[in-house]
Design a protein around this motif. Structure first.
Motif, PDB file in Angstrom:
ATOM      1  N   TYR A 175       0.828  -1.207   0.000  1.00  0.00           N
ATOM      2  CA  TYR A 175       0.000   0.000   0.000  1.00  0.00           C
ATOM      3  C   TYR A 175       0.862   1.257   0.000  1.00  0.00           C
ATOM      4  O   TYR A 175       0.623   2.201  -0.762  1.00  0.00           O
ATOM      5  CB  TYR A 175      -0.911   0.003   1.226  1.00  0.00           C
ATOM      6  CG  TYR A 175      -1.658   1.303   1.439  1.00  0.00           C
ATOM      7  CD1 TYR A 175      -2.781   1.612   0.681  1.00  0.00           C
ATOM      8  CD2 TYR A 175      -1.222   2.232   2.390  1.00  0.00           C
ATOM      9  CE1 TYR A 175      -3.463   2.810   0.853  1.00  0.00           C
ATOM     10  CE2 TYR A 175      -1.893   3.430   2.578  1.00  0.00           C
ATOM     11  CZ  TYR A 175      -3.014   3.714   1.811  1.00  0.00           C
ATOM     12  OH  TYR A 175      -3.673   4.899   1.991  1.00  0.00           O
ATOM     13  N   LEU A 176       1.888   1.256   0.857  1.00  0.00           N
ATOM     14  CA  LEU A 176       2.760   2.417   0.955  1.00  0.00           C
ATOM     15  C   LEU A 176       3.498   2.656  -0.362  1.00  0.00           C
ATOM     16  O   LEU A 176       3.615   3.797  -0.832  1.00  0.00           O
ATOM     17  CB  LEU A 176       3.756   2.223   2.104  1.00  0.00           C
ATOM     18  CG  LEU A 176       4.562   3.440   2.539  1.00  0.00           C
ATOM     19  CD1 LEU A 176       3.642   4.544   3.040  1.00  0.00           C
ATOM     20  CD2 LEU A 176       5.556   3.044   3.641  1.00  0.00           C
TER      21      LEU A 176
ATOM     22  N   SER B  38       1.958   3.662   6.690  1.00  0.00           N
ATOM     23  CA  SER B  38       0.739   3.488   5.896  1.00  0.00           C
ATOM     24  C   SER B  38      -0.457   4.155   6.566  1.00  0.00           C
ATOM     25  O   SER B  38      -1.285   4.784   5.891  1.00  0.00           O
ATOM     26  CB  SER B  38       0.455   1.993   5.681  1.00  0.00           C
ATOM     27  OG  SER B  38       1.473   1.389   4.929  1.00  0.00           O
TER      28      SER B  38
END
Length: 325
Positions: free
Chosen positions: A29-30, A269
């Motif tokens: 995600y990051l 995140s």
């Protein structure tokens, strides 16, 4: 933050597995958020144009680190005073050693093990229960700050509500169960003679509120550090956005299993997600969260490892002398 001490071996394995899986997810995600952020030049310009006056925003993050450690040491010293009296110097060493021990365990469940080396052998069983109170009150402070923030975000975000609503629900349940559970356990402890529950017998409303107040103060320190690191990256969070996004991010972090390698990814995140709601650049948010992790966790754990390794044999229930006594 950390989850309560005393997690069983099987639960520890489950937490480690969950932490690794969530760490991979957080990393993906990051990477996606930062990779699709078209504001790399803004961060590059902010960092390359740093001059002597700009670096002043790094000072609050660094200078507040000893304040954070001192608050936790005073909190710990006050909590275990009915069981054993520690000098402030011993309490500081215990906190640092606990950070080092917690660094390599899921959600820092090993923190209490590092602190036990500074408690006399005959009192260590009693202090274990105090470690449970210490963990829960820290998490309670985060819930008290993060739950209202998430509630407001739920009301404002509309379609984005399901993304954050589950944390608000779990946080409310956690706070209620923790308070009821602690006071229920105290009633059991008052009628039992086992030394394992001695740390719970001293729990009352003033103690709970006092410990939560110390935890709230530490939480304010965290927020100030993170805000200053955003400023170091060239981004000034508005007071409203900071008060809503940062407590919500730390609430999500608290209820997300993580291990040493994945904790920085989970933290980054969460901060990227909650500040991204207002359109702040993911690059700077990730930079600020990672820098705060390096300062508060990695650096502190490295310093605490010296005190942790100084404990003879690292046998917390064996027959050895207390460190620093």
């Amino acid at each position: 933050m950390k989850w309560p001490a005393g997690v069983s071996g099987s639960n520890n394995k489950n937490l480690r597995l969950a932490g690794n899986l969530l760490g991979v997810a957080a990393t993906i995600y990051l990477g996606w958020k930062i990779g699709t952020d078209n504001r790399w030049e803004e961060l590059s310009d902010a960092l390359t144009r740093l001059h002597r006056l700009s670096w002043i925003w790094l000072l609050p993050a660094l200078l507040l680190l000893p304040v954070n450690i001192l608050c936790e040491a005073l909190k710990w010293k006050q909590l275990i005073r009915p069981i054993e009296t520690l000098r402030l110097q011993q309490a500081v060493k215990a906190v640092l050693a606990g950070t080092a021990a917690g660094f390599v365990t899921p959600n820092r469940t090993g923190d209490i093990a590092g602190r036990l080396g500074f408690i006399r052998q005959q009192h260590r069983k009693a202090v274990l229960a105090a470690g449970l109170v210490n963990s829960l009150t820290q998490n309670a402070a985060i819930v008290l700050a993060g739950l209202p923030s998430l509630t407001i975000l739920l009301l404002r975000q509309g379609p984005a509500a399901p993304d954050v609503g589950k944390y608000a629900g779990w946080a409310g349940v956690f706070l209620l169960v923790s308070m009821v559970g602690l006071y229920g356990l105290r009633k059991v402890a008052l009628g039992a003679q086992t030394p394992w529950l001695a740390g719970i017998r001293t729990l009352n409303t003033p103690v709970f509120l006092g410990q939560t107040a110390w935890s709230a103060l530490r939480f304010v320190v965290f927020m100030l550090q993170l805000y200053s690191l955003f400023r170091l990256g060239g981004v000034a969070l508005s007071p409203e956005h900071a008060l809503l996004s940062l407590p919500a991010a730390y609430l999500a972090i608290t209820f997300t299993p993580s291990v040493a390698w994945s904790e920085v990814m989970v933290r980054s995140s969460a901060v990227v997600f909650f500040t991204g709601i207002w359109g702040y650049p993911a690059i700077v948010a990730g930079f600020a969260a990672s820098a705060l992790w390096l300062i508060n966790v990695a650096f502190t754990a490295a310093a605490g490892s010296f005190f942790l390794l100084a404990q003879p044999g690292l046998r917390f229930f064996g027959r050895q002398n207390i460190v620093g006594s």
